[in-house]
Design an enzyme around this catalytic site. Structure first.
Site, mmCIF file in Angstrom:
data_model
loop_
_atom_site.group_PDB
_atom_site.id
_atom_site.type_symbol
_atom_site.label_atom_id
_atom_site.label_comp_id
_atom_site.label_asym_id
_atom_site.label_seq_id
_atom_site.Cartn_x
_atom_site.Cartn_y
_atom_site.Cartn_z
ATOM 1 N N LYS A 82 32.800 45.740 43.565
ATOM 2 C CA LYS A 82 32.997 45.554 44.869
ATOM 3 C C LYS A 82 32.763 46.445 46.026
ATOM 4 O O LYS A 82 32.737 47.410 46.959
ATOM 5 C CB LYS A 82 34.620 44.892 45.204
ATOM 6 C CG LYS A 82 35.551 45.864 44.551
ATOM 7 C CD LYS A 82 36.882 45.173 45.291
ATOM 8 C CE LYS A 82 37.938 46.533 44.065
ATOM 9 N NZ LYS A 82 37.811 47.278 45.747
ATOM 10 N N ASP A 83 33.185 48.113 44.434
ATOM 11 C CA ASP A 83 33.208 49.650 44.677
ATOM 12 C C ASP A 83 31.533 49.956 45.351
ATOM 13 O O ASP A 83 31.512 51.064 45.164
ATOM 14 C CB ASP A 83 34.397 50.012 44.405
ATOM 15 C CG ASP A 83 35.088 50.016 44.936
ATOM 16 O OD1 ASP A 83 35.640 50.201 45.314
ATOM 17 O OD2 ASP A 83 36.057 50.460 43.243
ATOM 18 N N ARG A 131 38.395 44.668 56.896
ATOM 19 C CA ARG A 131 37.743 42.932 56.012
ATOM 20 C C ARG A 131 39.365 42.489 55.926
ATOM 21 O O ARG A 131 39.451 41.948 56.756
ATOM 22 C CB ARG A 131 37.319 43.259 54.117
ATOM 23 C CG ARG A 131 36.982 42.184 54.319
ATOM 24 C CD ARG A 131 36.678 41.941 52.905
ATOM 25 N NE ARG A 131 37.681 42.262 51.709
ATOM 26 C CZ ARG A 131 38.506 42.458 51.288
ATOM 27 N NH1 ARG A 131 38.714 41.137 51.086
ATOM 28 N NH2 ARG A 131 39.363 43.229 50.399
ATOM 29 N N ARG A 132 39.837 43.740 55.519
ATOM 30 C CA ARG A 132 41.718 42.466 54.910
ATOM 31 C C ARG A 132 42.757 42.863 56.212
ATOM 32 O O ARG A 132 43.226 41.450 56.512
ATOM 33 C CB ARG A 132 41.882 44.078 53.895
ATOM 34 C CG ARG A 132 42.225 43.765 52.536
ATOM 35 C CD ARG A 132 42.254 44.702 51.348
ATOM 36 N NE ARG A 132 41.986 44.378 50.339
ATOM 37 C CZ ARG A 132 42.353 44.718 49.418
ATOM 38 N NH1 ARG A 132 41.924 46.672 49.679
ATOM 39 N NH2 ARG A 132 41.847 44.567 47.924
ATOM 40 N N ARG A 149 44.117 55.061 51.466
ATOM 41 C CA ARG A 149 43.149 55.446 50.281
ATOM 42 C C ARG A 149 43.756 56.377 49.173
ATOM 43 O O ARG A 149 45.145 56.667 49.223
ATOM 44 C CB ARG A 149 41.726 56.186 50.658
ATOM 45 C CG ARG A 149 41.287 55.648 52.131
ATOM 46 C CD ARG A 149 39.904 55.785 51.937
ATOM 47 N NE ARG A 149 39.537 56.124 50.803
ATOM 48 C CZ ARG A 149 38.700 57.432 50.517
ATOM 49 N NH1 ARG A 149 38.409 58.259 51.366
ATOM 50 N NH2 ARG A 149 38.175 56.892 49.529
ATOM 51 N N ARG A 155 49.052 55.258 46.134
ATOM 52 C CA ARG A 155 48.697 54.139 47.015
ATOM 53 C C ARG A 155 50.150 53.823 47.252
ATOM 54 O O ARG A 155 50.665 53.062 47.760
ATOM 55 C CB ARG A 155 47.802 52.825 47.454
ATOM 56 C CG ARG A 155 46.466 53.456 47.868
ATOM 57 C CD ARG A 155 46.005 52.126 47.987
ATOM 58 N NE ARG A 155 43.900 52.248 48.027
ATOM 59 C CZ ARG A 155 43.253 52.114 48.213
ATOM 60 N NH1 ARG A 155 43.888 50.332 48.673
ATOM 61 N NH2 ARG A 155 42.164 51.958 48.210
ATOM 62 N N CYS A 240 28.092 47.993 55.840
ATOM 63 C CA CYS A 240 28.170 49.694 55.773
ATOM 64 C C CYS A 240 29.328 50.025 56.535
ATOM 65 O O CYS A 240 30.562 51.435 56.150
ATOM 66 C CB CYS A 240 27.340 50.954 55.887
ATOM 67 S SG CYS A 240 26.110 50.379 54.524
#
Length: 296
Positions: A82-83, A131-132, A149, A155, A240
């Site tokens: 995912k990254d 997205r979240r 971040r 976090r 992006c």
């Protein structure tokens, strides 16, 4: 091939844990092979005060590892799929996809709080992922969403020390770290569609070489899901800057792909699903993306 396989990884505890998973699999499947992990700090790990979109996107998590691969300093690299950016260097193909961990997002609340307290009017949920936050606003309409971040430990530290009531992380990373106990709530995939490739590890290497030590490492179901999800995102210009999500489920020879597309002009997102033959994974992803874009 080097006497010892050099595996490149980011420096975070989770990244090293994920590289260890691949290392152990290689050594279990090929007892004659020994591997070592070489870590490096990526640009994306260093710049934590700005969102990824403003500093160059997901490519900042792989740039240094890509360079090390091309320079022959490492033999393969391991990433959270995912990254990884949707467009990868053609000289550095993805060679294997790991069996998928739990793909869901999860809620982590501030120590001493409950989900009920964390969803009160004005409560702050930390996430830098649009997205979240877009999807969570439907579940937590009274909350405020602020950027946060850093790696998992960073976090969690910010959650304790700053104004956040909760944060949202990927279940896969917490499971790999053995941190199931801090999870307050799992969001089902129809509540919060995951990022493309969430829960899958990708192994990257140099084109034109041979990798006998990777035989048996690739999970066909994870590969098929990854191809569908990444094709969906690529067809939406790589996702992006605009929020995008995709999650594929495979049963036998059938693939079901659920996607999220955000229409910047209308400031709203739409969700749609497509079902088809798993062998047509990439075509299904592209078709669903184009269909949703036209409808939006």
């Amino acid at each position: 091939m080097s006497p010892v396989i050099r595996i490149g990884s980011r420096q975070s505890r989770l990244a090293v844990m994920q590289a260890e998973i691949v290392k152990r699999q290689i050594e279990r499947l090929h007892p004659q092979v020994k591997a070592e992990i070489i870590t490096m700090k990526t640009t994306g790990d260093k710049i934590l005060d700005r969102s990824l979109e403003t500093i160059g996107g997901k490519g900042l998590f792989v740039k240094e590892l890509d360079r090390a691969l091309l320079n022959g300093e490492i033999d393969i690299s391991v990433h959270s799929l995912k990254d990884m950016p949707m467009e990868t260097d053609e000289r550095l193909p993805i060679l294997a996809y790991s069996k998928r961990e739990d793909p869901r997002d999860v809620l982590i609340v501030r120590p001493g709080k409950t989900e009920e307290e964390a969803r009160k009017t004005g409560a702050v949920i930390g996430t830098s992922s649009r997205r979240r936050s877009l999807q969570l606003k439907k579940l937590y309409p009274n909350c405020v969403f602020h950027g946060i971040r850093g790696n998992v430990q960073t976090r969690l530290s910010k959650l304790e020390q700053e104004e956040y009531s909760a944060t949202v992380l990927a279940a896969a990373g917490l499971h790999r770290l053995g941190m199931h106990g801090i999870i307050e709530r799992y969001f089902e995939v129809d509540e919060v569609i995951p990022a493309a490739g969430q829960g899958i590890l990708a192994v990257q290497g140099r084109r034109g070489e041979v990798w006998p030590y990777l035989e048996g490492l690739d999970d066909p179901e994870a590969r098929t899901a990854a191809l569908a999800e990444r094709a969906f995102v690529k067809a939406l210009d790589g996702g992006c800057t605009s929020p995008v999500a995709a999650y594929a489920q495979i049963k036998g020879t059938t693939l079901k792909l659920r996607g999220l597309y955000y229409e910047e002009g209308a400031q709203q997102y739409i969700v749609d699903t497509i079902v088809g033959e798993a062998e047509e994974a990439e075509a299904l992803g592209e078709y669903l993306a184009i269909k949703m874009k036209e409808e939006a």
